[in-house]
Every structure is written in C-alpha cells, then in structure tokens.
Design a protein around this motif. Structure first.
Motif, short mmCIF file in Angstrom:
data_model
loop_
_atom_site.label_atom_id
_atom_site.label_comp_id
_atom_site.label_asym_id
_atom_site.label_seq_id
_atom_site.Cartn_x
_atom_site.Cartn_y
_atom_site.Cartn_z
N PRO A 1 0.72 -1.26 -0.04
CA PRO A 1 -0.10 -0.09 -0.12
C PRO A 1 0.94 1.20 -0.07
CG PRO A 1 0.00 -0.77 2.25
CD PRO A 1 1.07 -1.79 1.30
N THR A 2 0.40 2.14 -0.80
CA THR A 2 1.12 3.48 -0.66
C THR A 2 1.48 4.09 0.67
OG1 THR A 2 -0.24 4.30 -2.57
CG2 THR A 2 0.86 6.04 -1.26
N GLY A 3 3.00 4.32 0.74
CA GLY A 3 3.33 4.82 2.37
C GLY A 3 4.93 4.97 2.02
N GLY A 4 5.45 6.02 2.87
CA GLY A 4 6.80 6.21 3.09
C GLY A 4 7.28 6.49 1.52
N GLY A 5 6.55 7.08 0.79
CA GLY A 5 7.13 7.69 -0.60
C GLY A 5 6.86 6.60 -1.66
N GLN A 6 6.65 5.44 -1.30
CA GLN A 6 6.63 4.26 -2.32
C GLN A 6 5.18 4.21 -2.62
OE1 GLN A 6 8.64 0.62 -1.41
NE2 GLN A 6 7.13 -0.38 -2.85
N PRO A 7 4.96 4.08 -4.05
CA PRO A 7 3.38 4.13 -4.48
C PRO A 7 2.93 2.63 -4.26
CG PRO A 7 4.84 4.89 -6.32
CD PRO A 7 5.79 4.41 -5.10
N GLY A 8 1.58 2.71 -4.23
CA GLY A 8 0.77 1.44 -3.90
C GLY A 8 0.93 0.69 -5.32
N GLU B 1 -5.57 -2.77 8.13
CA GLU B 1 -6.16 -3.32 6.83
C GLU B 1 -5.43 -2.64 5.71
OE1 GLU B 1 -11.00 -4.00 7.31
OE2 GLU B 1 -10.34 -2.26 6.68
N ILE B 2 -5.60 -3.51 4.48
CA ILE B 2 -4.92 -3.01 3.00
C ILE B 2 -6.01 -3.15 1.98
CG2 ILE B 2 -3.34 -3.40 1.44
CD1 ILE B 2 -1.34 -4.57 3.47
N ILE B 3 -5.86 -1.91 1.50
CA ILE B 3 -7.51 -1.90 0.56
C ILE B 3 -6.81 -2.00 -0.83
CG2 ILE B 3 -9.46 -0.42 -0.16
CD1 ILE B 3 -9.54 0.57 2.47
N LEU B 4 -7.33 -2.80 -1.65
CA LEU B 4 -6.92 -2.85 -3.08
C LEU B 4 -8.14 -1.83 -3.86
CD1 LEU B 4 -5.45 -4.91 -1.97
CD2 LEU B 4 -6.17 -6.50 -3.99
N VAL B 5 -7.57 -1.10 -4.68
CA VAL B 5 -8.50 0.13 -5.43
C VAL B 5 -8.51 -0.30 -6.94
CG1 VAL B 5 -8.88 2.20 -5.82
CG2 VAL B 5 -7.79 1.77 -3.69
N PRO B 6 -9.71 -0.81 -7.44
CA PRO B 6 -9.97 -1.08 -8.79
C PRO B 6 -9.65 0.32 -9.56
CG PRO B 6 -11.77 -2.03 -7.62
CD PRO B 6 -11.00 -1.24 -6.52
N GLY B 7 -9.24 -0.11 -11.00
CA GLY B 7 -9.04 0.99 -11.83
C GLY B 7 -10.47 1.47 -12.21
N GLU B 8 -11.57 0.96 -12.29
CA GLU B 8 -12.63 1.44 -12.64
C GLU B 8 -13.86 0.70 -12.14
OE1 GLU B 8 -13.38 -0.39 -17.27
OE2 GLU B 8 -11.93 1.31 -17.06
N PRO B 9 -14.88 1.19 -12.08
CA PRO B 9 -16.15 0.39 -11.21
C PRO B 9 -16.33 -0.95 -12.02
CG PRO B 9 -16.53 2.64 -11.72
CD PRO B 9 -15.25 2.69 -12.23
N SER B 10 -16.64 -1.76 -11.38
CA SER B 10 -16.62 -3.30 -12.15
C SER B 10 -17.44 -4.09 -10.85
CB SER B 10 -15.45 -3.66 -12.59
OG SER B 10 -15.46 -4.96 -13.20
N LYS B 11 -17.85 -5.18 -11.39
CA LYS B 11 -18.38 -6.24 -10.37
C LYS B 11 -17.21 -6.55 -9.60
CE LYS B 11 -20.95 -10.45 -10.18
NZ LYS B 11 -21.57 -11.39 -11.07
N THR C 1 -4.34 0.66 -7.89
CA THR C 1 -3.44 1.10 -6.76
C THR C 1 -3.91 0.23 -5.48
OG1 THR C 1 -2.18 2.87 -5.75
CG2 THR C 1 -4.51 3.06 -5.80
N THR C 2 -3.03 0.68 -4.46
CA THR C 2 -3.26 -0.08 -3.00
C THR C 2 -3.06 0.91 -2.12
OG1 THR C 2 -2.59 -2.04 -4.16
CG2 THR C 2 -2.69 -2.07 -1.58
N ILE C 3 -4.04 1.10 -1.05
CA ILE C 3 -3.75 1.96 0.06
C ILE C 3 -3.87 1.27 1.35
CG2 ILE C 3 -4.60 3.94 -1.48
CD1 ILE C 3 -7.41 3.63 -0.13
#
Length: 238
Positions: free
Chosen positions: A37-44, A68-78, A60-62
C-alpha cells in the motif's frame, strides 16, 4: 487485519486470498496480500485479481483502518463477494522498479549523510530532499560514490526491534517528515550490508531488492533548491 505477505517476501508475485470486506468506495480488503500500500514515498502496487467467473484490474493499493490494506480497482466493476477466494497477481515489473529505486535512495542517504526532509519513489526515478543549506560541491562525486556502493553487491536484509529500542536509538531515523511505521509494538529495520560491512540501517516498511547490484547503475539528475535549507537530489535508473 490484512497479512502483508510482501513484508516477509518482497519477491512474492502472486497468492490466493479470501475477500474479508468491501469498502463503500469500491475497494477490496483481503485476509492476506502481496500488494504493497502507498506509504513512505513508495506508490501502491497495481495488478489483477481473478476469481471463478470474474476478473478486475487493481490500479493502486492504500492503507485502511488499523492493519487493513485496501485494493483499489481501476474503474467501477463487479466486485467479488465477501468470502470469495481470489488470485492476486502483481504488476511485477512496476513493483521491481520501485524496489530498485527505493534501495538506491537508501544508499543516497548514505552518500549524503544529512537529515532527509522528504522523498518520492517512481518507476524510473526517485528523489530525496535534504536539510542542506548549500548545494553539494560536485554532483558527479555523489553519482560515482553511489554507483560504487551499488557495485559492491551488498546484501539487503531486515530485522525487527521493539518501539522501545527505537526510542532508545533515535539516530536510526534519518527522515524528518516520514515517521517509522508503528502500531504493532515493533519496527522493521532495513540493513544494507551484513554486520561486518554494514553501510546503512534505518526503519522502513517498504520493499527492497535482495542485493545492491540488482539496482543497476544510476544517474544523479537535477539538484534543486526547495526552500532556504532544503535541497532536492533527483536519482534516475540507467
């Protein structure tokens, strides 16, 4: 809580996991993940999730609440339902570039032994900001010394210490703007070089290469003035 598999093995490119939660914003929480996940200057991290009957691209991941670590989809999808077993696959080339740049920046903080006020990591370049009133005398000297350290093929390893041990050794912390990752009672240290030829030891939760030779040669780019006592040194992978 998400088990951060990348913390023990930064070279793990894929793994199965169970979906434990879906956020209101459309994010996916797994019981374990290879995605940093994004943090410490390193992208997710980015990559792909697949499951029986479905697939989704992760942009990306945040970090979420708690561990908790959250995976973020690129666009809305099922999205996969809670309890679904999914297979996660990293965009490995992108992640490995981040690892190379991140480790190179740790070495840059050795070559320029001044407090770090900020930093950023990209796929082909990164930068550190230093508490530095005057510009460095010779940019080429920095580049040559840095590449000399890289060529030594120094081992990169990790160890854990308690929060109390870190508090008793404040000199381990080089960054003024980014605090070491806490919250579990212990802090992860990244060491470059073994105990007989250690060149760096500092708190870091990010991902790194196994040895400095894996970074490859680097080039020092612009040295920019960012305030009265702040100099930014840009670094590029060759």
């Amino acid at each position: 809580m998400t088990d951060p598999l990348f913390r023990d093995d930064a070279y793990l490119r894929s793994a199965d996991a169970n979906v434990t939660r879906l956020t209101d914003e459309g994010g996916i929480v797994l019981d374990q993940t290879v995605f940093y996940p994004t943090g410490g200057g390193q992208p997710g991290d980015s990559g792909i999730l697949t499951w029986d009957g479905g697939q989704i691209e992760i942009a990306t991941t945040i970090k979420g609440e708690g561990q908790e670590i959250i995976l973020v989809p690129g666009e809305p999808s099922k999205l996969p339902a809670i309890g679904t077993v999914v297979h996660q696959k990293l965009d490995w080339e992108r992640r490995h570039h981040h690892m190379r740049v991140h480790t190179a920046l740790h070495l840059l903080s050795v070559v320029v032994p001044l407090p770090v006020t900020g930093g950023s990591i990209g796929e082909q370049k990164g930068r550190l900001d230093f508490d530095m009133e005057d510009a460095p005398g010779n940019k080429q000297d920095i580049e040559d010394t840095l590449n000399g350290l890289i060529a030594r093929d120094l081992i990169v390893s990790t160890q854990w210490i308690s929060d109390e041990d870190l508090d008793a050794n404040p000199g381990l912390v080089k960054t003024m703007s980014v605090k070491p990752p806490r919250g579990t009672g212990r802090v992860r240290l990244v060491r470059i070089g073994d105990t007989s030829e250690q060149v760096d030891l500092q708190p870091c939760g990010g991902t790194h290469v196994r040895s400095t030779s894996e970074i490859g040669s680097v080039r020092i780019g612009k040295v920019e003035k960012k305030g009265r006592q702040n100099r930014r040194i840009n670094l590029h992978l060759d």
